[in-house]
Design an enzyme around this catalytic site. Structure first.
Site, PDB file in Angstrom:
ATOM      1  CE  LYS A  10      47.031  45.276  39.903  1.00  0.00           C
ATOM      2  NZ  LYS A  10      45.859  45.489  40.265  1.00  0.00           N
ATOM      3  CE1 TYR A  50      43.670  43.114  35.487  1.00  0.00           C
ATOM      4  CE2 TYR A  50      45.016  44.601  34.443  1.00  0.00           C
ATOM      5  CZ  TYR A  50      44.757  43.792  35.327  1.00  0.00           C
ATOM      6  OH  TYR A  50      45.455  43.915  36.731  1.00  0.00           O
ATOM      7  CG  ASN A 113      45.374  46.326  43.842  1.00  0.00           C
ATOM      8  OD1 ASN A 113      46.051  46.395  42.648  1.00  0.00           O
ATOM      9  ND2 ASN A 113      44.200  45.429  43.622  1.00  0.00           N
ATOM     10  CG  HIS A 116      46.944  40.546  38.703  1.00  0.00           C
ATOM     11  ND1 HIS A 116      45.774  40.643  38.459  1.00  0.00           N
ATOM     12  CD2 HIS A 116      47.365  39.211  38.076  1.00  0.00           C
ATOM     13  CE1 HIS A 116      45.362  39.556  38.024  1.00  0.00           C
ATOM     14  NE2 HIS A 116      46.281  38.605  37.694  1.00  0.00           N
ATOM     15  CD  GLU A 127      45.938  36.156  35.252  1.00  0.00           C
ATOM     16  OE1 GLU A 127      45.029  36.434  35.418  1.00  0.00           O
ATOM     17  OE2 GLU A 127      46.855  36.158  36.191  1.00  0.00           O
TER      18      GLU A 127
HETATM   19  P1  CMP Z   1      43.467  42.934  39.754  1.00  0.00           P
HETATM   20  O1  CMP Z   1      43.767  41.752  40.761  1.00  0.00           O
HETATM   21  O2  CMP Z   1      44.679  42.991  39.058  1.00  0.00           O
HETATM   22  O3  CMP Z   1      42.229  42.319  38.928  1.00  0.00           O
HETATM   23  C1  CMP Z   1      41.373  43.544  38.302  1.00  0.00           C
HETATM   24  C2  CMP Z   1      41.601  44.660  38.985  1.00  0.00           C
HETATM   25  O4  CMP Z   1      40.777  45.619  38.720  1.00  0.00           O
HETATM   26  C3  CMP Z   1      41.831  44.788  40.427  1.00  0.00           C
HETATM   27  O5  CMP Z   1      43.183  44.129  40.741  1.00  0.00           O
HETATM   28  C4  CMP Z   1      42.005  46.090  40.960  1.00  0.00           C
HETATM   29  O6  CMP Z   1      43.097  46.838  40.888  1.00  0.00           O
HETATM   30  C5  CMP Z   1      41.047  46.703  39.834  1.00  0.00           C
HETATM   31  N1  CMP Z   1      39.455  46.972  40.299  1.00  0.00           N
HETATM   32  C6  CMP Z   1      38.861  46.241  40.694  1.00  0.00           C
HETATM   33  N2  CMP Z   1      37.559  47.083  41.374  1.00  0.00           N
HETATM   34  C7  CMP Z   1      37.806  48.275  41.034  1.00  0.00           C
HETATM   35  C8  CMP Z   1      37.188  49.324  41.038  1.00  0.00           C
HETATM   36  N3  CMP Z   1      35.708  49.355  41.634  1.00  0.00           N
HETATM   37  N4  CMP Z   1      37.553  50.688  40.667  1.00  0.00           N
HETATM   38  C9  CMP Z   1      38.989  50.609  39.888  1.00  0.00           C
HETATM   39  N5  CMP Z   1      39.646  49.244  39.926  1.00  0.00           N
HETATM   40  C10 CMP Z   1      39.134  48.163  40.379  1.00  0.00           C
END
Ligand code: CMP
Length: 138
Positions: A10, A50, A113, A116, A127
């Protein structure tokens, strides 16, 4: 059980210049890289990727964040790929991720984070085809 998963390094991790470190962790864990790109997503592309989260309160933040800088999608193969990759990256919230996981090492927050990973074989197939044409995969 499928042996494929889709990862996305990311914007936060690309911005920290740790693409190489993260790819090394992935390949050291036994994943083969079948496809790899460096791209900047448009809001339309991020919204499509998404779509599953479009009713979540964090959707707007998620799209804004995922379009804030380049990302690195990777198509990966390993036995038990989806589950093994999710173990390698750790919990969605880096604060809750186990020591040594990619999100613990490189993630800053639940949104930023670092990486993904697909959450099911069905989503992995969808995906992977979102980012790669089958004739581009090795
Ligand atoms: P990802 O695995 O990319 O799939 C969906 C993403 O939404 C997840 O990782 C997080 O980075 C993001 N996400 C999930 N919960 C929250 C939240 N409460 N606030 C912001 N981002 C979120």
């Amino acid at each position: 059980m499928s042996n494929k998963t889709l990862a996305i390094i990311k914007p936060d991790a690309v911005g920290k210049n740790v693409i190489g470190e993260i790819v090394a962790k992935i390949t050291s864990a036994g994943f083969k890289v079948n496809g790899l790109r460096l791209i900047k997503l448009s809001a339309e592309q991020a919204g499509m990727f998404y779509e599953i989260h479009k009713d979540r309160p964090f959707y707007g933040e998620l799209i804004e964040y995922m379009t804030s800088g380049p990302v690195v999608p990777l198509a990966l193969t390993k036995e038990n790929a989806v589950a093994d990759f999710r173990a390698l990256i750790g919990a969605t919230n880096p604060e809750e991720a186990e020591a040594g996981t990619i999100r613990k090492l490189y993630g800053d927050s639940i949104a930023a984070n670092a990486i993904h990973g697909s959450d099911s074989d069905e989503n992995a197939a969808n995906e992977i085809s979102f980012f790669f044409r089958s004739n581009e995969l090795v």
